[in-house]
Design a protein around this motif. Structure first.
Motif, PDB file in Angstrom:
ATOM      1  N   SER A 118     -27.417   0.939  66.252  1.00 22.72           N
ATOM      2  CA  SER A 118     -26.486   0.549  64.937  1.00 22.72           C
ATOM      3  C   SER A 118     -25.461  -0.429  65.663  1.00 22.72           C
ATOM      4  O   SER A 118     -25.071  -1.213  65.161  1.00 22.72           O
ATOM      5  N   LEU A 119     -24.939   0.176  66.703  1.00 19.20           N
ATOM      6  CA  LEU A 119     -23.910  -0.792  67.239  1.00 19.20           C
ATOM      7  C   LEU A 119     -24.214  -1.908  67.703  1.00 19.20           C
ATOM      8  O   LEU A 119     -23.411  -2.830  67.613  1.00 19.20           O
ATOM      9  N   LEU A 120     -25.491  -1.939  68.423  1.00 17.81           N
ATOM     10  CA  LEU A 120     -25.951  -3.350  68.651  1.00 17.81           C
ATOM     11  C   LEU A 120     -26.248  -4.126  67.613  1.00 17.81           C
ATOM     12  O   LEU A 120     -25.805  -5.476  67.371  1.00 17.81           O
ATOM     13  N   PHE A 121     -26.880  -3.496  66.521  1.00 19.81           N
ATOM     14  CA  PHE A 121     -27.076  -4.447  65.482  1.00 19.81           C
ATOM     15  C   PHE A 121     -25.692  -4.924  64.669  1.00 19.81           C
ATOM     16  O   PHE A 121     -25.726  -6.111  64.325  1.00 19.81           O
ATOM     17  N   SER A 122     -24.707  -4.084  64.495  1.00 17.06           N
ATOM     18  CA  SER A 122     -23.640  -4.519  63.831  1.00 17.06           C
ATOM     19  C   SER A 122     -22.898  -5.396  64.883  1.00 17.06           C
ATOM     20  O   SER A 122     -22.238  -6.373  64.087  1.00 17.06           O
ATOM     21  N   GLY A 123     -22.818  -5.226  66.149  1.00 16.69           N
ATOM     22  CA  GLY A 123     -22.220  -6.294  67.056  1.00 16.69           C
ATOM     23  C   GLY A 123     -22.673  -7.685  66.816  1.00 16.69           C
ATOM     24  O   GLY A 123     -22.114  -8.889  66.727  1.00 16.69           O
ATOM     25  N   ALA A 124     -24.305  -7.587  66.828  1.00 14.66           N
ATOM     26  CA  ALA A 124     -25.022  -8.839  66.532  1.00 14.66           C
ATOM     27  C   ALA A 124     -24.596  -9.548  65.063  1.00 14.66           C
ATOM     28  O   ALA A 124     -24.416 -10.750  65.185  1.00 14.66           O
ATOM     29  N   VAL A 125     -24.498  -8.874  64.100  1.00 11.73           N
ATOM     30  CA  VAL A 125     -24.359  -9.198  62.752  1.00 11.73           C
ATOM     31  C   VAL A 125     -23.023  -9.703  62.741  1.00 11.73           C
ATOM     32  O   VAL A 125     -22.800 -11.004  62.331  1.00 11.73           O
ATOM     33  N   ALA A 126     -21.938  -9.001  63.327  1.00 16.88           N
ATOM     34  CA  ALA A 126     -20.553  -9.341  63.181  1.00 16.88           C
ATOM     35  C   ALA A 126     -20.281 -10.773  63.874  1.00 16.88           C
ATOM     36  O   ALA A 126     -19.710 -11.681  63.434  1.00 16.88           O
ATOM     37  N   GLY A 127     -21.000 -10.757  65.374  1.00 16.76           N
ATOM     38  CA  GLY A 127     -20.746 -12.088  66.139  1.00 16.76           C
ATOM     39  C   GLY A 127     -21.492 -13.300  65.278  1.00 16.76           C
ATOM     40  O   GLY A 127     -21.086 -14.267  65.424  1.00 16.76           O
ATOM     41  N   GLY A 128     -22.889 -13.164  64.961  1.00 20.55           N
ATOM     42  CA  GLY A 128     -23.400 -14.259  64.264  1.00 20.55           C
ATOM     43  C   GLY A 128     -22.711 -14.701  63.129  1.00 20.55           C
ATOM     44  O   GLY A 128     -22.416 -16.001  62.934  1.00 20.55           O
ATOM     45  N   ALA A 129     -22.260 -13.783  62.366  1.00 23.34           N
ATOM     46  CA  ALA A 129     -21.272 -14.072  60.952  1.00 23.34           C
ATOM     47  C   ALA A 129     -20.046 -14.788  61.397  1.00 23.34           C
ATOM     48  O   ALA A 129     -19.822 -15.893  60.881  1.00 23.34           O
ATOM     49  N   LEU A 130     -19.190 -14.230  62.503  1.00 26.25           N
ATOM     50  CA  LEU A 130     -18.129 -14.918  62.676  1.00 26.25           C
ATOM     51  C   LEU A 130     -18.346 -16.388  63.339  1.00 26.25           C
ATOM     52  O   LEU A 130     -17.618 -17.266  63.024  1.00 26.25           O
ATOM     53  N   LEU A 131     -19.543 -16.457  64.179  1.00 27.99           N
ATOM     54  CA  LEU A 131     -19.665 -17.907  64.889  1.00 27.99           C
ATOM     55  C   LEU A 131     -19.945 -18.866  63.806  1.00 27.99           C
ATOM     56  O   LEU A 131     -19.637 -19.982  63.769  1.00 27.99           O
ATOM     57  N   LEU A 132     -20.959 -18.637  62.680  1.00 26.86           N
ATOM     58  CA  LEU A 132     -21.254 -19.431  61.774  1.00 26.86           C
ATOM     59  C   LEU A 132     -19.905 -19.612  60.847  1.00 26.86           C
ATOM     60  O   LEU A 132     -19.697 -20.732  60.351  1.00 26.86           O
TER      61      LEU A 132
END
Lengths: 537, 337
Positions: A79-93
């Motif tokens: 979950s931590l990896l998933f949320s980290g990737a989601v948050a990082g991806g959303a913020l980069l976009l």
């Protein structure tokens, strides 16, 4: 005595009188702030009292819940990896969108006005729309799994991420950027000046997006992905014990609170940046072709995320007559929602002002304030609701029915901290010189606060109010537990209809929510721009 | 000065509003219900009109998993706000019975209910039933390829990705799993669910999602409740309902339940509402509306959409409730990974 001497004496006299008045006012303001914080944390205190007094009496369940299994820890890691990737991806976009939008002031303004419209529709509904879209793209094959869930969640968070990125980049001192751009390309300046200066604010945004993703189970569930947030509900199903559920939620709370504190500490350390000297972008930026393409793609995705649900909902609603019918059927819920939102705005804004003040303090009290105000971010919504129910039982001696105020209280407890941090960000952009100058001639602290400080804070307050409005209108998890009998909210009706399969009525209600949020967003933006004080900073 | 005056006026207004929210003295009853609002609301409006008692409802939603009204009733146990709990299933009602949240009341309207649908201590009685059925997309499968048993979830005859059920940790799917534990035995049931998970059957977010995915052709078939399945049929979706295990063990039927809350603030009105809800006519109305599909009364005619009377799974509701903790513990380890 000559004229100059008289002037100095007058200023000294004003300063002494002002100093004496200030210490009393400071105590008063401090007391009011502590009272406001206590009110916001009251549901959690009540929950703590209920658990400590053994009201649930399920010691073995709680002890078992403390023994986190290897499966749970693995799930947490996923979950931590998933949320980290989601948050990082959303913020980069989001950063890509923000860089493009700040060069297009009209579109940027339109986006800011539309932001509440995009936030007010529950992410679950965005998820449903994207699930249908993904499956049709895959030729009828059901899109599922981590990638599909991640993509949909990134898209659902993109508007918020763009808003955060816009605020973060806007806070960077433009003078430094402009000076550096005389010698280097915009890309190099962005890499070496703008990005490091915006990083603390973006880190807070990243933490917020990470938290939203970490505590959400609705979109992962839609794509048959298990995340740790669902463990809390499973634990509750096992023995109906809030204590065990709280213990299961503890790793999420610790991780979330730690991240928020880390991010916010960076913002505090970055206090040397003079935000109040900010100037608007005066020239056209030149980016490398690849970056231009990325920015363009990000804006297209943002537009898709903004426009697709609107078109889908309009098509599903079908006609004005169908919309009117849905509205008539939901009149009770609309009334209750408006009443709750109105009360939250009325009480929430003064509370926001009160609790935002001590965030600026650099001492131990200030740090403790940050910790306490971060706590509600990490609390699962149902636990806030359970805490509020216990609070009502604790204060049942009051001369009025305390249960009636609970729907308002849970929204205040969950969302005023968000509004307070927005206000704090605004507070930091106020030139302290203006406040100092006003202090010399104000009649009292209250007079100064009302005539100078409040007008300067107003754009931040409008944004905070807008957030309170949209988040309260979309609240379900805690409200469901404390909704007054006979007064369900619009969100409860919406989810009830969703289960029934009445997509036309769901679409009509969503459109109404979006329209309401949109009108409020436009009014808030207009108010922030039209306010005379904005020219001061 | 004007702003300060406005601020004080606002605060006074809030106080007045909150004060105005005191319980009114008129006849009223507070009901917590997990029956869908679209089905429950018309029945409650009729009750108000016929009995002159105002019914103030709190509704549950599927999205809240199992933390909704049951949580609220447990938290309010010391100072109840609700008078009546009208549940669309029985597991949480039995849990509330265990936790002494319910009060005994022998409703005359429940006198014609079979004993298995009445609590021995009169703390609850059944009202209408739903069954667990298989919903098939008729464009994806031909009738001779329709599944016929719950056990088909574990069969390789259908690609796992085209088969779905709701997450078995929540709602009626969890209750169904506990019923399988009670009838098959813990080990065979555990093995069955391990097979279902291992082969990759889709565990989605609720029975309504199963219904929608089958109706939209995203799944070839799935396990859901009769009310969801019939909803898809009534909307003209290309679906067919298969009542499972009619030649073997029988289909699992979940009765809805009605109960009086211990320490209810309006006991007389609450009893009137319990009587009204448990009446044969109200059950018939709920069936006609689609909120449930089966009458719990002995000798009741089967619904029109069934070709033959349904053969129910022979299981005691209390046995299902007893198996629930073990089933959930196992299923959490099997599915939540």
């Amino acid at each position: 005595m000559n004229g100059a001497g008289a002037a100095i004496e007058t200023i000294q006299h004003i300063s002494i009188r002002h100093h004496n008045g200030r210490s009393g006012a400071r105590w008063l303001a401090g007391g009011a702030a502590v009272g406001a914080l206590a009110l916001l944390l009251a549901p959690y205190l009540a929950l703590g009292i209920a658990l400590a007094s053994g009201q649930y009496g399920e010691g073995s369940g709680v002890r078992q819940a403390f023994a986190y299994s290897g499966r749970q820890l693995l799930l947490l890691a996923h979950s931590l990896l998933f949320s980290g990737a989601v948050a990082g991806g959303a913020l980069l976009l989001g950063v890509g969108c923000a860089l493009k939008l700040r060069g297009m002031p009209r579109l940027g303004g339109l986006f800011l006005a539309a932001l509440p419209v995009l936030i007010v529709v529950p992410v679950y509904l965005h998820g449903l729309a994207w699930a249908a879209c993904l499956s049709s793209l895959a030729g009828g094959l059901p899109g599922q799994g981590w990638w599909a869930a991640g993509w949909v969640e990134v898209m659902a968070l993109l508007p918020l991420a763009t808003g955060i990125a816009l605020v973060g980049l806007q806070a960077v001192d433009r003078a430094q950027v402009e000076a550096a751009s005389l010698h280097q390309s915009d890309w190099r300046v962005f890499q070496h000046i703008e990005w490091p200066l915006a990083a603390p604010m973006l880190l807070v945004g990243l933490g917020l997006l990470f938290l939203i993703s970490l505590t959400d189970y609705s979109i992962p569930s839609l794509f048959a992905v298990n995340v740790y947030a669902i463990e809390i509900f499973t634990q509750y199903s096992l023995d109906g014990s809030p204590a065990a559920a709280l213990v299961t939620a503890l790793p999420l709370i610790v991780v979330a609170a730690g991240l928020m504190l880390l991010g916010l500490a960076r913002v505090r350390q970055a206090a040397s940046t003079p935000w109040f000297r900010q100037t608007p972008l005066l020239r056209r930026e030149r980016w490398p072709v690849l970056l231009q393409a990325v920015q363009g793609m990000a804006v297209i995705l943002l537009l898709a995320q903004a426009v697709a649900p609107l078109i889908g909902l309009l098509v599903m609603t079908g006609s004005g007559h169908a919309w009117a019918q849905a509205m008539i059927a939901a009149r009770t819920e609309i009334g209750s929602t408006l009443a709750i939102v109105g009360m939250v705005m009325l009480l929430g804004l003064p509370l926001t002002l009160l609790v935002a003040g001590p965030l600026s303090r650099a001492d131990g009290v200030g740090k403790a304030w940050w910790v306490l105000l971060c706590l509600p971010f990490a609390m699962p919504a149902p636990l806030t609701g359970i805490g509020a129910l216990h609070l009502a039982a604790l204060v049942s001696w009051l001369p009025f029915d305390p249960g009636a105020g609970l729907p308002v209280l849970v929204s205040l407890a969950r969302f005023v901290p968000v509004a307070a941090f927005v206000c704090y960000a605004r507070q930091r952009r106020i030139d302290p010189g203006l406040l100092e100058a006003a202090r010399l001639f104000q009649r009292s602290s209250a007079h100064g606060a009302l005539t100078v400080r409040l007008p300067l804070l107003l754009p931040g307050l409008l944004l905070a109010g807008l957030l309170l409005l949209t988040l309260t209108a979309g609240e379900l998890g805690a409200t469901l537990l404390v909704a007054r009998p006979g007064a369900p909210t619009l969100m409860i009706r919406l989810y009830n209809l969703l289960h029934y399969g009445a997509s036309r009525d769901v679409a009509a209600l969503c459109l109404t929510l979006m329209a309401g949020a949109g009108v409020t967003g436009i009014l808030a933006l207009w108010g922030a721009r039209a306010w005379p004080g904005r020219g001061l900073n | 000065m004007r702003i300060q005056f406005l601020f004080v006026a606002c605060l006074l207004g809030c106080g007045a509003l909150l004060g105005g929210c005191r319980k009114s003295a008129s006849r009223e009853v507070v009901i917590y219900t997990s029956v869908d609002q679209v089905y429950a609301e018309p029945i409650l409006r009729d009750f108000e009109r016929e009995r002159g008692i105002r019914a103030r409802a709190v509704y549950d939603v599927e999205a809240a998993k199992t933390t909704g009204l049951t949580t609220r009733l447990l938290a309010e146990k010391r100072k109840p706000q609700a008078d009546v709990f009208w549940n669309n299933e029985f597991a949480n009602t039995l849990l509330l019975r265990q936790r002494s949240v319910l009060a005994p009341y022998r409703s005359p309207a429940a006198s014609d209910l079979p004993m298995q649908y009445r609590d021995a201590g009169d703390c609850w009685a059944g009202m209408g039933g739903r069954a667990r059925v298989l919903l098939v997309n008729t464009t994806k499968l031909k009738p001779d390829h329709y599944p016929s048993s719950i056990q088909d979830l574990a069969s390789a005859q259908w690609p796992a990705r085209s088969v779905g059920m709701a997450n078995p940790l929540f709602g009626t799917t969890a209750t169904h799993a506990a019923a399988l534990y009670a009838t098959m035995g813990a080990e065979p049931a555990r093995t069955f669910f391990r097979k279902v998970q291992a082969r990759g059957v889709r565990a989605v977010d609720g029975n309504s999602v199963v219904r929608d995915m089958v109706a939209n052709g995203l799944l070839a078939w799935g396990l859901t409740d009769t009310d969801d399945a019939l909803g898809a049929v009534s909307r003209g979706a290309p679906v067919a309902i298969v009542v499972p295990d009619q030649q073997t063990t029988g289909a699992f039927v979940l009765p809805g339940t009605v109960a009086l809350i211990a320490g209810a603030p309006h006991p007389r009105e609450a009893k009137a509402l319990v009587d009204y809800l448990l009446a044969k006519e109200t059950e018939a109305r709920l069936i006609a509306a689609g909120g449930c599909q089966f009458s719990l009364r002995a000798g009741a005619a089967p619904p029109k959409w069934l070709r033959e009377p349904l053969k129910p799974l022979a299981v005691e509701l209390t046995d299902v409730q007893e198996q629930m903790p073990l089933a959930l513990k196992d299923l959490r380890a099997i599915f939540n990974r």
